[in-house]
Design a protein around this motif. Structure first.
Motif, PDB file in Angstrom:
ATOM      1  N   GLY A 238     -17.786 -19.521 -17.233  1.00 40.77           N
ATOM      2  CA  GLY A 238     -17.759 -20.329 -18.441  1.00 40.77           C
ATOM      3  C   GLY A 238     -16.357 -20.417 -19.002  1.00 40.77           C
ATOM      4  N   LEU A 239     -16.149 -19.799 -20.169  1.00 35.33           N
ATOM      5  CA  LEU A 239     -14.838 -19.804 -20.807  1.00 35.33           C
ATOM      6  C   LEU A 239     -14.211 -18.405 -20.822  1.00 35.33           C
ATOM      7  CD1 LEU A 239     -15.610 -22.118 -23.874  1.00 35.33           C
ATOM      8  CD2 LEU A 239     -14.547 -22.762 -21.698  1.00 35.33           C
ATOM      9  N   THR A 240     -14.779 -17.476 -20.071  1.00 40.43           N
ATOM     10  CA  THR A 240     -14.304 -16.092 -20.064  1.00 40.43           C
ATOM     11  C   THR A 240     -13.782 -15.723 -18.682  1.00 40.43           C
ATOM     12  OG1 THR A 240     -15.946 -15.525 -21.742  1.00 40.43           O
ATOM     13  CG2 THR A 240     -14.913 -13.699 -20.568  1.00 40.43           C
ATOM     14  N   TYR A 241     -12.631 -15.064 -18.641  1.00 48.50           N
ATOM     15  CA  TYR A 241     -12.011 -14.706 -17.367  1.00 48.50           C
ATOM     16  C   TYR A 241     -11.799 -13.203 -17.248  1.00 48.50           C
ATOM     17  CZ  TYR A 241      -7.430 -13.767 -19.491  1.00 48.50           C
ATOM     18  OH  TYR A 241      -6.403 -13.218 -20.224  1.00 48.50           O
ATOM     19  N   ASN A 242     -11.571 -12.772 -16.008  1.00 46.22           N
ATOM     20  CA  ASN A 242     -11.096 -11.419 -15.727  1.00 46.22           C
ATOM     21  C   ASN A 242      -9.977 -11.542 -14.704  1.00 46.22           C
ATOM     22  OD1 ASN A 242     -10.617  -8.759 -14.892  1.00 46.22           O
ATOM     23  ND2 ASN A 242     -12.767  -8.175 -15.136  1.00 46.22           N
ATOM     24  N   SER A 243      -8.793 -11.062 -15.082  1.00 50.32           N
ATOM     25  CA  SER A 243      -7.609 -11.190 -14.238  1.00 50.32           C
ATOM     26  C   SER A 243      -6.984  -9.808 -14.053  1.00 50.32           C
ATOM     27  CB  SER A 243      -6.609 -12.124 -14.922  1.00 50.32           C
ATOM     28  OG  SER A 243      -5.484 -12.349 -14.127  1.00 50.32           O
ATOM     29  N   HIS A 244      -6.781  -9.387 -12.835  1.00 49.55           N
ATOM     30  CA  HIS A 244      -6.849 -10.129 -11.606  1.00 49.55           C
ATOM     31  C   HIS A 244      -6.988  -9.149 -10.448  1.00 49.55           C
ATOM     32  CE1 HIS A 244      -2.479  -9.400 -12.574  1.00 49.55           C
ATOM     33  NE2 HIS A 244      -2.681  -8.659 -11.516  1.00 49.55           N
ATOM     34  N   ARG A 245      -7.112  -9.675  -9.216  1.00 48.95           N
ATOM     35  CA  ARG A 245      -7.051  -8.855  -7.998  1.00 48.95           C
ATOM     36  C   ARG A 245      -6.013  -9.469  -7.053  1.00 48.95           C
ATOM     37  NH1 ARG A 245     -11.618  -5.592  -7.193  1.00 48.95           N
ATOM     38  NH2 ARG A 245     -10.513  -4.758  -5.378  1.00 48.95           N
ATOM     39  N   HIS A 246      -5.427  -8.605  -6.235  1.00 49.48           N
ATOM     40  CA  HIS A 246      -4.491  -9.098  -5.221  1.00 49.48           C
ATOM     41  C   HIS A 246      -4.402  -8.104  -4.065  1.00 49.48           C
ATOM     42  CE1 HIS A 246      -1.988  -6.287  -7.410  1.00 49.48           C
ATOM     43  NE2 HIS A 246      -1.875  -7.104  -8.440  1.00 49.48           N
ATOM     44  N   PRO A 247      -4.285  -8.590  -2.827  1.00 50.41           N
ATOM     45  CA  PRO A 247      -4.090  -7.697  -1.685  1.00 50.41           C
ATOM     46  C   PRO A 247      -2.613  -7.318  -1.566  1.00 50.41           C
ATOM     47  CG  PRO A 247      -4.260  -9.939  -0.901  1.00 50.41           C
ATOM     48  CD  PRO A 247      -4.422  -9.991  -2.400  1.00 50.41           C
ATOM     49  N   GLY A 248      -2.123  -6.571  -2.535  1.00 45.68           N
ATOM     50  CA  GLY A 248      -0.703  -6.218  -2.555  1.00 45.68           C
ATOM     51  C   GLY A 248      -0.390  -5.021  -1.678  1.00 45.68           C
ATOM     52  N   TRP A 249       0.875  -4.770  -1.514  1.00 45.95           N
ATOM     53  CA  TRP A 249       1.338  -3.596  -0.764  1.00 45.95           C
ATOM     54  C   TRP A 249       2.673  -3.157  -1.358  1.00 45.95           C
ATOM     55  CZ3 TRP A 249       5.812  -3.767   2.438  1.00 45.95           C
ATOM     56  CH2 TRP A 249       6.393  -5.031   2.567  1.00 45.95           C
ATOM     57  N   TYR A 250       3.080  -1.918  -1.057  1.00 48.24           N
ATOM     58  CA  TYR A 250       4.291  -1.356  -1.648  1.00 48.24           C
ATOM     59  C   TYR A 250       5.452  -1.365  -0.648  1.00 48.24           C
ATOM     60  CZ  TYR A 250       1.833   0.139  -5.818  1.00 48.24           C
ATOM     61  OH  TYR A 250       1.121   0.149  -6.996  1.00 48.24           O
ATOM     62  N   LEU A 251       6.520  -2.030  -1.066  1.00 51.72           N
ATOM     63  CA  LEU A 251       7.767  -2.012  -0.292  1.00 51.72           C
ATOM     64  C   LEU A 251       8.592  -0.814  -0.749  1.00 51.72           C
ATOM     65  CD1 LEU A 251       9.762  -3.411   1.673  1.00 51.72           C
ATOM     66  CD2 LEU A 251      10.639  -4.661  -0.318  1.00 51.72           C
ATOM     67  N   ILE A 252       8.918   0.052   0.185  1.00 55.75           N
ATOM     68  CA  ILE A 252       9.667   1.265  -0.143  1.00 55.75           C
ATOM     69  C   ILE A 252      11.113   1.093   0.300  1.00 55.75           C
ATOM     70  CG2 ILE A 252       9.859   3.747   0.253  1.00 55.75           C
ATOM     71  CD1 ILE A 252       6.844   3.770   0.791  1.00 55.75           C
ATOM     72  N   THR A 253      12.028   1.260  -0.632  1.00 50.79           N
ATOM     73  CA  THR A 253      13.461   1.156  -0.342  1.00 50.79           C
ATOM     74  C   THR A 253      14.156   2.445  -0.759  1.00 50.79           C
ATOM     75  OG1 THR A 253      13.831   0.095  -2.487  1.00 50.79           O
ATOM     76  CG2 THR A 253      13.490  -1.357  -0.592  1.00 50.79           C
ATOM     77  N   THR A 254      15.303   2.686  -0.153  1.00 49.81           N
ATOM     78  CA  THR A 254      16.083   3.894  -0.444  1.00 49.81           C
ATOM     79  C   THR A 254      17.320   3.539  -1.246  1.00 49.81           C
ATOM     80  OG1 THR A 254      15.312   4.922   1.606  1.00 49.81           O
ATOM     81  CG2 THR A 254      17.257   5.893   0.547  1.00 49.81           C
ATOM     82  N   ASN A 255      17.516   4.203  -2.360  1.00 48.26           N
ATOM     83  CA  ASN A 255      18.680   3.990  -3.211  1.00 48.26           C
ATOM     84  C   ASN A 255      19.905   4.707  -2.646  1.00 48.26           C
ATOM     85  OD1 ASN A 255      17.170   2.535  -5.191  1.00 48.26           O
ATOM     86  ND2 ASN A 255      16.362   4.487  -5.946  1.00 48.26           N
ATOM     87  N   PRO A 256      21.114   4.331  -3.087  1.00 47.87           N
ATOM     88  CA  PRO A 256      22.337   5.001  -2.599  1.00 47.87           C
ATOM     89  C   PRO A 256      22.326   6.513  -2.794  1.00 47.87           C
ATOM     90  CG  PRO A 256      22.896   2.994  -3.780  1.00 47.87           C
ATOM     91  CD  PRO A 256      21.421   3.195  -3.968  1.00 47.87           C
ATOM     92  N   ASP A 257      21.630   6.994  -3.826  1.00 45.06           N
ATOM     93  CA  ASP A 257      21.594   8.436  -4.059  1.00 45.06           C
ATOM     94  C   ASP A 257      20.517   9.144  -3.247  1.00 45.06           C
ATOM     95  OD1 ASP A 257      19.279   7.626  -5.282  1.00 45.06           O
ATOM     96  OD2 ASP A 257      19.808   8.340  -7.288  1.00 45.06           O
ATOM     97  N   GLY A 258      19.832   8.403  -2.395  1.00 44.65           N
ATOM     98  CA  GLY A 258      18.814   8.996  -1.546  1.00 44.65           C
ATOM     99  C   GLY A 258      17.402   8.950  -2.112  1.00 44.65           C
ATOM    100  N   SER A 259      17.272   8.594  -3.375  1.00 48.01           N
ATOM    101  CA  SER A 259      15.941   8.474  -3.960  1.00 48.01           C
ATOM    102  C   SER A 259      15.247   7.210  -3.451  1.00 48.01           C
ATOM    103  CB  SER A 259      16.035   8.453  -5.486  1.00 48.01           C
ATOM    104  OG  SER A 259      16.785   7.327  -5.924  1.00 48.01           O
ATOM    105  N   ARG A 260      13.935   7.169  -3.617  1.00 51.03           N
ATOM    106  CA  ARG A 260      13.165   6.042  -3.102  1.00 51.03           C
ATOM    107  C   ARG A 260      12.528   5.262  -4.240  1.00 51.03           C
ATOM    108  NH1 ARG A 260       9.356   7.045   1.854  1.00 51.03           N
ATOM    109  NH2 ARG A 260       8.012   7.882   0.212  1.00 51.03           N
TER     110      ARG A 260
END
Length: 443
Positions: A238-260
């Motif tokens: 009707g006029l009511t929504y529920n947001s949201h879903r997504h098939p997401g994933w996590y991109l992991i990168t490494t910073n210059p100091d070694g942290s992720r």
């Protein structure tokens, strides 16, 4: 209205279209009785009919049918309706988000899609510019509300851009704004008339551009609407929504100091389909998923992956085509009566998939098409799959999954949209091309 009213208004200070009086009964067609077998409906039963010529519908951007079988047309800033018995559509300009000229600083950059709802109602999607970071605000999509640190009326006004309008058919065939969709199931959103945003926390303005829509035409959730956006998939009743879903994933990168760092990847989502059993099929640029909806709208966004009230039946990517971080440009997702899934890519053709687990599939590319540029797919009750290409017209894949042929009766090289209406006999397949609208009966 919550707190500060965003500083965006109509030129005349109005609401962008009068809300229909509750006592009105628009000429909205007849909703088929669920207890009776479907009949031919009110439209011609010719096997192939060019509606652009027969009814003067022109070359709209998007089309849809509501439960009353009114035909809705979207063309930029105007909405058309062709009612059963009309010789030509009636057009209305400047409704809802289109009441101001389109532009990046306006209510919308452009209109995108239209889908029918209950008899006499349609939903119109719009595009808005992506949110940008602001001083003091770390998250790009975060908007402080009145009383929050770093609140500004200008940033709060961003809530009003893009999103989705519900519009209503009037007795004279014209269209008015019923409501800019804002009602949702989350307690943090209560009373805030600020469009579609994250149901769990209104501060996150993640869904701004509607890219696709699909109405559930049968089954226990008939009438539900799904829209895909720049971020995920939203369910609407009707006029009511529920947001949201997504098939997401996590991109992991490494910073210059070694942290992720971990960054959730949720690219734009164009692929959207409803499976024969009612599952919701979604595909963004990198991932795809099959969701099992529950009876309660408030459970739609409860992400527990394989468990919970709205689990993923499948969630993965096409490892036979690209790596997970590469775009596959999915534009359509369907399941045929055989149970086989098909995805169409704007760059990489049509791919068939059968799951081998809940996160991996057996993939094969469909051979025989003259182009890899796919814009639309639609599975029909006879077991076939219709394929809309960008440059080579409409094609039909037979139920055997092998036999493929062009549908020469449909004019146009670019097939931008396919809409299937199975509640009438013969069924209707709306085919929107660069030459206009053609309807096939009986696929």
């Amino acid at each position: 209205m919550d707190g500060g009213t965003p500083p965006v208004s109509t030129p005349d200070g109005g609401d962008g279209g009068a809300t229909p009086d509750a006592g009105e009964s628009p000429d909205a067609g007849t909703t088929p009785d669920a207890g009776e077998p479907p009949d031919a409906g009110p439209w011609p039963v010719d096997a192939v009919l060019d509606y652009s010529r027969a009814f003067g519908v022109g070359r709209p951007r998007s089309v849809g049918l509501d439960e009353g079988l009114n035909l809705w047309l979207l063309d930029g800033n105007r909405i058309g309706v062709l009612r059963p018995g009309d010789a030509a559509p009636t057009w209305t300009t400047g409704v809802g988000q289109a009441r101001l000229p389109f532009g990046r600083d306006s209510l919308a950059i452009d209109s995108t899609v239209i889908c029918g709802g209950e008899a006499g109602r349609a939903y119109v999607g719009y595009r808005a510019a992506e949110m940008q970071k602001a001083p003091g605000i770390r998250q790009r999509t975060y908007i402080p509300g009145p009383g929050d640190d770093y609140y500004t009326p200008e940033r709060y006004a961003e809530y009003q851009k893009g999103d989705l309008d519900a519009v209503r058919l009037q007795t004279d065939g014209s269209v008015v704004l019923e409501e800019h969709i804002w009602r949702t199931t989350g307690s943090s959103n209560e009373g805030k008339q600020i469009g579609i945003h994250n149901t769990n926390d209104f501060h996150y303005e993640e869904d701004r551009s509607v890219l696709n829509c699909a109405r559930v035409t049968r089954g226990k959730y008939r009438g539900d609407l799904y829209i895909t956006t720049n971020h995920g998939v939203t369910r609407i009743q009707g006029l009511t929504y529920n947001s949201h879903r997504h098939p997401g994933w996590y991109l992991i990168t490494t910073n210059p100091d070694g942290s992720r760092d971990e960054s959730l990847q949720c690219p734009p989502m164009y692929g959207l389909g409803i499976a024969p059993n009612g599952d919701v099929l979604v595909a963004n640029e990198q991932m795809l998923g099959v969701l099992v909806p529950s009876a309660k709208l408030e459970e739609w966004d409860r992400e527990k992956t394989w468990e919970g009230p709205t689990p993923w039946r499948f969630k993965g990517f096409n490892e036979a085509l690209n790596g997970q971080a590469d775009d596959d440009f999915w534009r359509a997702f369907e399941q045929t009566t055989s149970g086989r899934y098909y995805l169409g890519s704007e760059e990489f053709g049509v791919w068939a998939m059968t799951p081998k687990s809940r996160s991996a599939g057996n993939w094969s590319k469909l051979a025989g098409l003259p182009t890899n540029r796919i814009l639309a797919l639609e599975a029909t009750d006879d077991g076939a799959l219709y394929i809309g290409t960008d440059g080579a017209g409409l094609w039909r894949l037979e139920p055997d999954g092998v036999t493929l042929a062009r549908v020469p009766q449909v004019s146009g090289q670019q097939v931008s949209q396919l809409v299937y209406e199975p509640t009438v006999t013969p069924s209707m397949l709306l085919v929107l091309t660069d030459q206009g609208l053609t309807v096939l009966r009986g696929p």
